[in-house]
Scaffold this motif. Structure first.
Motif, PDB file in Angstrom:
ATOM      1  N   ASP A 109       0.815  -1.220   0.000  1.00  0.00           N
ATOM      2  CA  ASP A 109       0.000   0.000   0.000  1.00  0.00           C
ATOM      3  C   ASP A 109       0.852   1.275   0.000  1.00  0.00           C
ATOM      4  OD1 ASP A 109       0.978   0.138   2.598  1.00  0.00           O
ATOM      5  OD2 ASP A 109      -0.984  -0.070   3.553  1.00  0.00           O
ATOM      6  N   GLU A 110       2.167   1.109  -0.012  1.00  0.00           N
ATOM      7  CA  GLU A 110       3.148   2.204  -0.039  1.00  0.00           C
ATOM      8  C   GLU A 110       3.078   3.112   1.183  1.00  0.00           C
ATOM      9  OE1 GLU A 110       2.957   4.187  -3.850  1.00  0.00           O
ATOM     10  OE2 GLU A 110       3.543   2.363  -4.911  1.00  0.00           O
ATOM     11  N   GLU A 111       2.509   2.606   2.269  1.00  0.00           N
ATOM     12  CA  GLU A 111       2.418   3.387   3.504  1.00  0.00           C
ATOM     13  C   GLU A 111       3.656   3.207   4.384  1.00  0.00           C
ATOM     14  OE1 GLU A 111      -0.443   3.997   7.422  1.00  0.00           O
ATOM     15  OE2 GLU A 111      -1.101   2.661   5.820  1.00  0.00           O
ATOM     16  N   TRP A 112       4.245   2.015   4.371  1.00  0.00           N
ATOM     17  CA  TRP A 112       5.359   1.683   5.255  1.00  0.00           C
ATOM     18  C   TRP A 112       6.611   1.329   4.466  1.00  0.00           C
ATOM     19  CZ3 TRP A 112       4.988   2.235  10.453  1.00  0.00           C
ATOM     20  CH2 TRP A 112       3.707   2.394  10.984  1.00  0.00           C
ATOM     21  N   MET A 113       7.751   1.696   5.024  1.00  0.00           N
ATOM     22  CA  MET A 113       9.045   1.295   4.481  1.00  0.00           C
ATOM     23  C   MET A 113       9.765   0.500   5.551  1.00  0.00           C
ATOM     24  SD  MET A 113      12.278   3.611   3.138  1.00  0.00           S
ATOM     25  CE  MET A 113      12.933   4.073   4.768  1.00  0.00           C
ATOM     26  N   GLY A 114      10.110  -0.733   5.228  1.00  0.00           N
ATOM     27  CA  GLY A 114      10.943  -1.529   6.116  1.00  0.00           C
ATOM     28  C   GLY A 114      12.394  -1.317   5.723  1.00  0.00           C
ATOM     29  N   PHE A 115      13.286  -1.341   6.709  1.00  0.00           N
ATOM     30  CA  PHE A 115      14.691  -1.098   6.395  1.00  0.00           C
ATOM     31  C   PHE A 115      15.582  -1.819   7.396  1.00  0.00           C
ATOM     32  CE2 PHE A 115      13.103   2.184   9.154  1.00  0.00           C
ATOM     33  CZ  PHE A 115      14.121   2.434  10.066  1.00  0.00           C
ATOM     34  N   ALA A 116      16.778  -2.179   6.927  1.00  0.00           N
ATOM     35  CA  ALA A 116      17.759  -2.832   7.788  1.00  0.00           C
ATOM     36  C   ALA A 116      18.162  -1.862   8.899  1.00  0.00           C
ATOM     37  CB  ALA A 116      18.974  -3.251   6.970  1.00  0.00           C
ATOM     38  N   PHE A 117      18.227  -2.399  10.118  1.00  0.00           N
ATOM     39  CA  PHE A 117      18.547  -1.580  11.286  1.00  0.00           C
ATOM     40  C   PHE A 117      19.065  -2.515  12.375  1.00  0.00           C
ATOM     41  CE2 PHE A 117      17.686   1.118  14.970  1.00  0.00           C
ATOM     42  CZ  PHE A 117      18.091   2.352  14.503  1.00  0.00           C
ATOM     43  N   PRO A 118      20.078  -2.098  13.122  1.00  0.00           N
ATOM     44  CA  PRO A 118      20.644  -2.987  14.153  1.00  0.00           C
ATOM     45  C   PRO A 118      19.599  -3.402  15.196  1.00  0.00           C
ATOM     46  CG  PRO A 118      22.060  -1.083  13.790  1.00  0.00           C
ATOM     47  CD  PRO A 118      20.795  -0.834  13.029  1.00  0.00           C
ATOM     48  N   LYS A 119      19.526  -4.699  15.460  1.00  0.00           N
ATOM     49  CA  LYS A 119      18.562  -5.235  16.425  1.00  0.00           C
ATOM     50  C   LYS A 119      18.688  -4.573  17.791  1.00  0.00           C
ATOM     51  CE  LYS A 119      18.204  -9.977  14.814  1.00  0.00           C
ATOM     52  NZ  LYS A 119      18.413 -11.367  15.188  1.00  0.00           N
ATOM     53  N   GLU A 120      19.926  -4.380  18.229  1.00  0.00           N
ATOM     54  CA  GLU A 120      20.141  -3.858  19.578  1.00  0.00           C
ATOM     55  C   GLU A 120      19.711  -2.403  19.747  1.00  0.00           C
ATOM     56  OE1 GLU A 120      23.860  -3.550  17.118  1.00  0.00           O
ATOM     57  OE2 GLU A 120      22.562  -5.220  17.625  1.00  0.00           O
ATOM     58  N   GLU A 121      19.442  -1.699  18.658  1.00  0.00           N
ATOM     59  CA  GLU A 121      19.040  -0.292  18.732  1.00  0.00           C
ATOM     60  C   GLU A 121      17.571  -0.057  18.387  1.00  0.00           C
ATOM     61  OE1 GLU A 121      21.710   2.145  16.419  1.00  0.00           O
ATOM     62  OE2 GLU A 121      23.435   0.945  17.050  1.00  0.00           O
ATOM     63  N   ARG A 122      16.907  -1.065  17.871  1.00  0.00           N
ATOM     64  CA  ARG A 122      15.565  -0.818  17.348  1.00  0.00           C
ATOM     65  C   ARG A 122      14.512  -0.555  18.425  1.00  0.00           C
ATOM     66  NH1 ARG A 122      14.319  -6.658  14.575  1.00  0.00           N
ATOM     67  NH2 ARG A 122      14.097  -7.811  16.508  1.00  0.00           N
ATOM     68  N   ALA A 123      14.616  -1.166  19.597  1.00  0.00           N
ATOM     69  CA  ALA A 123      13.628  -0.907  20.655  1.00  0.00           C
ATOM     70  C   ALA A 123      13.638   0.564  21.046  1.00  0.00           C
ATOM     71  CB  ALA A 123      13.899  -1.796  21.865  1.00  0.00           C
ATOM     72  N   ALA A 124      14.822   1.152  21.147  1.00  0.00           N
ATOM     73  CA  ALA A 124      14.925   2.571  21.498  1.00  0.00           C
ATOM     74  C   ALA A 124      14.356   3.455  20.386  1.00  0.00           C
ATOM     75  CB  ALA A 124      16.378   2.943  21.771  1.00  0.00           C
ATOM     76  N   LEU A 125      14.607   3.089  19.138  1.00  0.00           N
ATOM     77  CA  LEU A 125      14.074   3.853  18.012  1.00  0.00           C
ATOM     78  C   LEU A 125      12.544   3.854  18.035  1.00  0.00           C
ATOM     79  CD1 LEU A 125      14.720   5.354  15.294  1.00  0.00           C
ATOM     80  CD2 LEU A 125      14.405   3.121  14.198  1.00  0.00           C
ATOM     81  N   VAL A 126      11.960   2.686  18.196  1.00  0.00           N
ATOM     82  CA  VAL A 126      10.497   2.562  18.202  1.00  0.00           C
ATOM     83  C   VAL A 126       9.904   3.260  19.427  1.00  0.00           C
ATOM     84  CG1 VAL A 126       8.581   0.933  18.343  1.00  0.00           C
ATOM     85  CG2 VAL A 126      10.504   0.467  16.805  1.00  0.00           C
ATOM     86  N   ALA A 127      10.519   3.084  20.587  1.00  0.00           N
ATOM     87  CA  ALA A 127      10.008   3.716  21.808  1.00  0.00           C
ATOM     88  C   ALA A 127      10.079   5.239  21.724  1.00  0.00           C
ATOM     89  CB  ALA A 127      10.792   3.227  23.023  1.00  0.00           C
ATOM     90  N   GLY A 128      11.075   5.760  21.032  1.00  0.00           N
ATOM     91  CA  GLY A 128      11.239   7.210  20.912  1.00  0.00           C
ATOM     92  C   GLY A 128      10.173   7.876  20.061  1.00  0.00           C
ATOM     93  N   GLU A 129       9.705   7.183  19.031  1.00  0.00           N
ATOM     94  CA  GLU A 129       8.680   7.735  18.139  1.00  0.00           C
ATOM     95  C   GLU A 129       7.735   6.610  17.690  1.00  0.00           C
ATOM     96  OE1 GLU A 129       9.960  11.105  15.395  1.00  0.00           O
ATOM     97  OE2 GLU A 129      11.834   9.962  15.612  1.00  0.00           O
TER      98      GLU A 129
END
Length: 113
Positions: free
Chosen positions: A41-61
Motif C-alpha cells: 500500500d506504499e504506507e510503510w518502508m521496512g529497512f535494515a537496522f541494528p537489532k540492539e538499537e531498534r527498541a529505542a528507536l520505536v520507543a522514541g517515536e
C-alpha cells in the motif's frame, strides 16, 4: 513527506543495488540481501537496522516507527511510516541500511555514506 519515488531515487544510486517487485512489494537489495522494502500500500518502508538499537528507536517515536511482524523480528529490521519522513531522514535511513549489507570498502566509496 517521502515517497516511493524518493526512495527509489536514493536506493538506485547506491552501488550494487537491484530493485525487485516481489508479491506486490518493491524491494531493494544487494545480492540476495534486502535492505529496504516498501509495503504494497506504499504506507510503510521496512529497512535494515541494528537489532540492539531498534527498541529505542520505536520507543522514541512509536507513531512513526514500529517493529516488524513477530515472524520477522529475528532479522535486523524496523518499519517506518513513509508519510512521516522528510526527504533527508529517508535518505539517511536508506543509506545506513545499505551500508549494513555492503562491504566496508564499497560503503566507503560513496561520499556521505
Amino acid at each position: 513527506m517521502a515517497t516511493v519515488e524518493d526512495v527509489r531515487r536514493v536506493a538506485s544510486a547506491l552501488p550494487r543495488t537491484e530493485e525487485h517487485l516481489i508479491r506486490d512489494r518493491v524491494k531493494f537489495r544487494v545480492g540476495r540481501i534486502v535492505y529496504v522494502a516498501i509495503s504494497a500500500d506504499e504506507e510503510w518502508m521496512g529497512f535494515a537496522f541494528p537489532k540492539e538499537e531498534r527498541a529505542a528507536l520505536v520507543a522514541g517515536e512509536p507513531e512513526k516507527f514500529r517493529l516488524p511482524r513477530l515472524s520477522d523480528q529475528r532479522f535486523n529490521w524496523v518499519e517506518v511510516r513513509l508519510a512521516m519522513l522528510d526527504e533527508q531522514e529517508m535518505r539517511e535511513l536508506v543509506v545506513d541500511a545499505w551500508r549494513m549489507v555492503v562491504p566496508k570498502k564499497v560503503a566507503a566509496s560513496v561520499p556521505g555514506a
